[in-house]
Design a protein around this motif. Structure first.
Motif, mmCIF file in Angstrom:
data_model
loop_
_atom_site.group_PDB
_atom_site.id
_atom_site.type_symbol
_atom_site.label_atom_id
_atom_site.label_comp_id
_atom_site.label_asym_id
_atom_site.label_seq_id
_atom_site.Cartn_x
_atom_site.Cartn_y
_atom_site.Cartn_z
ATOM 1 N N GLY A 273 0.794 -1.223 0.000
ATOM 2 C CA GLY A 273 0.000 0.000 0.000
ATOM 3 C C GLY A 273 0.823 1.269 0.000
ATOM 4 N N SER A 274 2.138 1.135 0.195
ATOM 5 C CA SER A 274 3.013 2.299 0.112
ATOM 6 C C SER A 274 3.362 2.547 -1.351
ATOM 7 N N THR A 275 3.216 3.778 -1.803
ATOM 8 C CA THR A 275 3.501 4.123 -3.201
ATOM 9 C C THR A 275 4.307 5.414 -3.266
ATOM 10 N N ASN A 276 4.738 5.739 -4.485
ATOM 11 C CA ASN A 276 5.457 6.990 -4.747
ATOM 12 C C ASN A 276 6.723 7.137 -3.907
ATOM 13 N N ASN A 277 7.401 6.019 -3.689
ATOM 14 C CA ASN A 277 8.687 6.060 -3.005
ATOM 15 C C ASN A 277 9.784 6.366 -4.027
ATOM 16 N N THR A 278 10.709 7.236 -3.677
ATOM 17 C CA THR A 278 11.809 7.589 -4.576
ATOM 18 C C THR A 278 13.128 7.533 -3.823
ATOM 19 N N ILE A 279 14.099 6.897 -4.439
ATOM 20 C CA ILE A 279 15.450 6.846 -3.874
ATOM 21 C C ILE A 279 16.418 7.228 -4.980
ATOM 22 N N ASN A 280 17.103 8.345 -4.807
ATOM 23 C CA ASN A 280 18.029 8.851 -5.812
ATOM 24 C C ASN A 280 19.383 9.116 -5.165
ATOM 25 N N TYR A 281 20.431 8.646 -5.795
ATOM 26 C CA TYR A 281 21.794 8.814 -5.296
ATOM 27 C C TYR A 281 21.904 8.390 -3.826
ATOM 28 N N ALA A 282 21.774 7.095 -3.602
ATOM 29 C CA ALA A 282 21.929 6.530 -2.268
ATOM 30 C C ALA A 282 22.861 5.331 -2.332
ATOM 31 N N THR A 283 23.468 5.012 -1.200
ATOM 32 C CA THR A 283 24.213 3.774 -1.031
ATOM 33 C C THR A 283 23.624 3.041 0.152
ATOM 34 N N ILE A 284 23.213 1.789 -0.085
ATOM 35 C CA ILE A 284 22.624 0.944 0.951
ATOM 36 C C ILE A 284 23.504 -0.293 1.057
ATOM 37 N N LYS A 285 24.148 -0.491 2.187
ATOM 38 C CA LYS A 285 25.146 -1.552 2.279
ATOM 39 C C LYS A 285 25.071 -2.304 3.601
ATOM 40 N N ASN A 286 25.496 -3.564 3.553
ATOM 41 C CA ASN A 286 25.691 -4.405 4.739
ATOM 42 C C ASN A 286 24.413 -4.712 5.515
ATOM 43 N N ALA A 287 23.261 -4.723 4.831
ATOM 44 C CA ALA A 287 21.994 -5.065 5.472
ATOM 45 C C ALA A 287 21.762 -6.571 5.395
ATOM 46 N N SER A 288 20.640 -7.030 5.963
ATOM 47 C CA SER A 288 20.200 -8.410 5.742
ATOM 48 C C SER A 288 19.471 -8.490 4.409
ATOM 49 N N ILE A 289 18.453 -7.651 4.228
ATOM 50 C CA ILE A 289 17.800 -7.441 2.941
ATOM 51 C C ILE A 289 17.809 -5.935 2.705
ATOM 52 N N GLY A 290 18.489 -5.488 1.658
ATOM 53 C CA GLY A 290 18.630 -4.045 1.445
ATOM 54 C C GLY A 290 17.285 -3.351 1.386
ATOM 55 N N ILE A 291 16.416 -3.797 0.474
ATOM 56 C CA ILE A 291 15.051 -3.269 0.376
ATOM 57 C C ILE A 291 14.093 -4.450 0.241
ATOM 58 N N TYR A 292 13.166 -4.557 1.178
ATOM 59 C CA TYR A 292 12.050 -5.506 1.064
ATOM 60 C C TYR A 292 10.838 -4.678 0.689
ATOM 61 N N ILE A 293 10.236 -4.985 -0.460
ATOM 62 C CA ILE A 293 9.149 -4.151 -0.964
ATOM 63 C C ILE A 293 7.971 -5.025 -1.369
ATOM 64 N N ASN A 294 6.816 -4.712 -0.812
ATOM 65 C CA ASN A 294 5.602 -5.481 -1.070
ATOM 66 C C ASN A 294 4.531 -4.534 -1.573
ATOM 67 N N GLY A 295 4.158 -4.659 -2.840
ATOM 68 C CA GLY A 295 3.165 -3.758 -3.415
ATOM 69 C C GLY A 295 1.778 -4.375 -3.444
ATOM 70 N N LYS A 296 0.840 -3.631 -3.977
ATOM 71 C CA LYS A 296 -0.521 -4.124 -4.187
ATOM 72 C C LYS A 296 -0.648 -4.509 -5.652
ATOM 73 N N ARG A 297 -0.956 -5.772 -5.913
ATOM 74 C CA ARG A 297 -0.977 -6.258 -7.289
ATOM 75 C C ARG A 297 -2.006 -5.535 -8.144
ATOM 76 N N GLU A 298 -3.060 -4.994 -7.509
ATOM 77 C CA GLU A 298 -4.099 -4.324 -8.280
ATOM 78 C C GLU A 298 -3.777 -2.860 -8.557
ATOM 79 N N SER A 299 -2.676 -2.364 -8.002
ATOM 80 C CA SER A 299 -2.333 -0.950 -8.150
ATOM 81 C C SER A 299 -1.480 -0.720 -9.389
#
Length: 502
Positions: A273-299
């Motif tokens: 249900g989260s939308t319109n997320n923007t990530i520009n010029y970032a470094t994401i390092k040494n996590a377990s899962i850098g980005i876990y993203i779950n969208g709505k299939r109907e969106s």
């Protein structure tokens, strides 16, 4: 028989007497030697324990010595703590040190929360006193920060949040808290240190300015709730080593030994249900899962726009996406304990000029660099549309692409002008690289010639097949590469344009 017993008794008497030694210690008189004259404890945040650092004290003489005093110059007020030959304390007296022997001294630091900006904190370990005094200097850079953490209640419990795993409906309870209105804008004025999950509540947006530094304690992350979003507004940096304008997400252990330790924090969690997320010029390092993203299939709304960003060295996966809509370009998604990029169930995914690679070497890896899978446990018909253009899929395994198609829903995928690491001996219609419906000008297992993939350097060198082989029409959609180099003339495949000074 008696003679043997007599001999044995004499032998043990002699042996026992030979092991005895009456030590007559002399006080040290400034004649100690040290493996280091200065101990640098690197950079630490206030309130967080440093790693433990050590050095040796040597008695190189032929005389058994005792060191009258070993103590911190600042005494009980020092932020440093000592351990001398296995004993913790701040001051030690008459410490024995035998001839031609040595003892270990270990040091760590914990600085209370401070209001000042970055400062150099120093002390010294003093050996003896007066004219015999010898010392080893202690130096640490202490960074002040904004600390965000869950509330601890009077009954001893801690504020928590719940994460839901979509595929299994499993709920995970984690220490966490909701970001208040005055904490929904991260600036570059001070680093942020997060304990637990910082939660962006419904109908709110977390805005992160260029140059911001966000550090996470163990088992911590950021949760973006339904109808909430995150906007990471990094910018191109002039210095590729400092990355002064990028937004950095990493763990709160700043010592060099932790630079490339995967799994130190959890990651960014984008909820259904989260939308319109923007990530520009970032470094994401040494996590377990850098980005876990779950969208709505109907969106049909874009869940995440990811650009000019590096995500690497995750313990499991750099991006794990379910039922989402992602637009990505100029990204490096590399090196993970399982898979670099996983796209699952349903959604629409468009990746242009992206380098996806997996040269993980710390443990045995079973996953591929890229996995696309539209199956689900409940046999739901999943419409999954995936497009990769001018991208690299590479790694140190024989195959770095895995396609899994649901019996009830065909995969919709297209690779255009991509380098794909794959063993062509594998026979499957999904990997028919001559099928122009799914593959246009593929370069199978071609030389990528990365600068140093084991150290997360994925610039291409002058012998790379990527040079000049990108589709120009798609390249014009992103006219600059991840480092701001022009790619409109003879564009290269991947996130980086080749430049002679690579």
């Amino acid at each position: 028989m008696h003679s043997l017993l007599y001999i044995a008794i004499i032998f043990f008497v002699i042996l026992g007497s030979s092991c005895r030694k009456d030590f007559n210690f002399e006080d040290s008189t400034g004649n100690l030697s040290f493996s280091k004259d200065t101990v640098y404890l690197d950079t630490v945040f206030s309130t967080i324990n440093s790693s433990t650092y050590g050095f040796k004290v040597y008695n190189k003489s032929n005389t058994d010595l005792q060191i009258p005093t070993i103590k911190l110059a600042k005494g009980a007020n020092s932020y440093y703590k000592l351990n001398v030959d296995g004993q913790a304390g701040e001051s030690f007296t008459n410490t024995p040190l035998y001839a031609k022997d040595s003892l270990y001294i270990f040091v760590e630091i914990n600085v209370p929360n401070t209001k000042v900006s970055d400062f150099l904190y120093t002390d010294a370990i003093l050996f003896d006193s007066g004219s015999n005094t010898q010392k080893v200097e202690l130096v640490s850079l202490v960074k002040d920060a904004i600390f965000l953490f869950p509330t601890k209640f009077e009954n001893g419990t801690t504020e928590t949040i719940v994460l839901t795993l979509e595929e299994s409906n499993e709920e995970l309870t984690k220490d966490g808290f909701t970001l208040k209105e005055d904490n929904l804008h991260f600036t570059a004025s001070k680093p942020y240190v997060i304990y637990g999950y910082a939660t962006v509540p419904k109908n709110e947006t977390l805005i992160i300015d260029a140059g911001a530094r966000i550090y996470f304690h163990k088992n911590s992350g950021i949760l973006i709730k339904d109808n909430a979003s995150i906007q990471v507004n990094g910018k191109l940096s002039a210095d590729e080593n400092l990355l002064e304008n990028e937004v950095l997400f990493e763990a709160d252990r700043l010592e060099p030994s932790y630079t490339n330790v995967a799994g130190q924090w959890d990651g960014l969690w984008i909820e259904k249900g989260s939308t319109n997320n923007t990530i520009n010029y970032a470094t994401i390092k040494n996590a377990s899962i850098g980005i876990y993203i779950n969208g709505k299939r109907e969106s049909n709304t874009t869940t995440l726009t990811l650009s000019n960003t590096q995500i690497y060295n995750s313990l499991q996966t750099n991006i794990y996406a379910l039922n989402s809509n992602i637009e990505a370009y100029n990204c490096v998604i590399a090196n993970a304990g399982y898979a670099s990029l996983q796209l699952k169930q349903a959604g629409t995914y468009n990746f242009n000029h992206t380098t996806i690679a997996n040269y993980w070497s710390r443990t045995y890896r079973t996953g591929t660099a890229l996995q696309i899978n539209n199956t689900s446990t409940n046999n739901t018909a999943n419409t999954l549309e995936v497009n990769f253009t001018n991208s690299i899929i590479d790694g140190n395994a024989t195959n770095e692409l895995l396609l899994i198609e649901s019996p009830s829903s065909p995969l919709s995928f297209k690779f255009t002008n991509c380098i794909i690491k794959f063993d062509t001996k594998v026979t499957s219609n999904l990997y028919n690289f001559k099928d122009e419906l799914h593959y246009t000008l593929p370069y199978i297992s071609a030389e990528t010639a990365f600068a140093n993939p084991l150290k997360n350097s994925f610039k291409i060198q002058n012998n790379s097949v990527a040079i000049d082989n990108a589709d120009k029409n798609n390249a014009l959609k992103t006219p600059l590469d991840i480092k701001g180099n022009n790619r409109t003339i003879s564009p290269d495949i991947g996130a980086y344009e080749f430049t002679p000074n690579n």
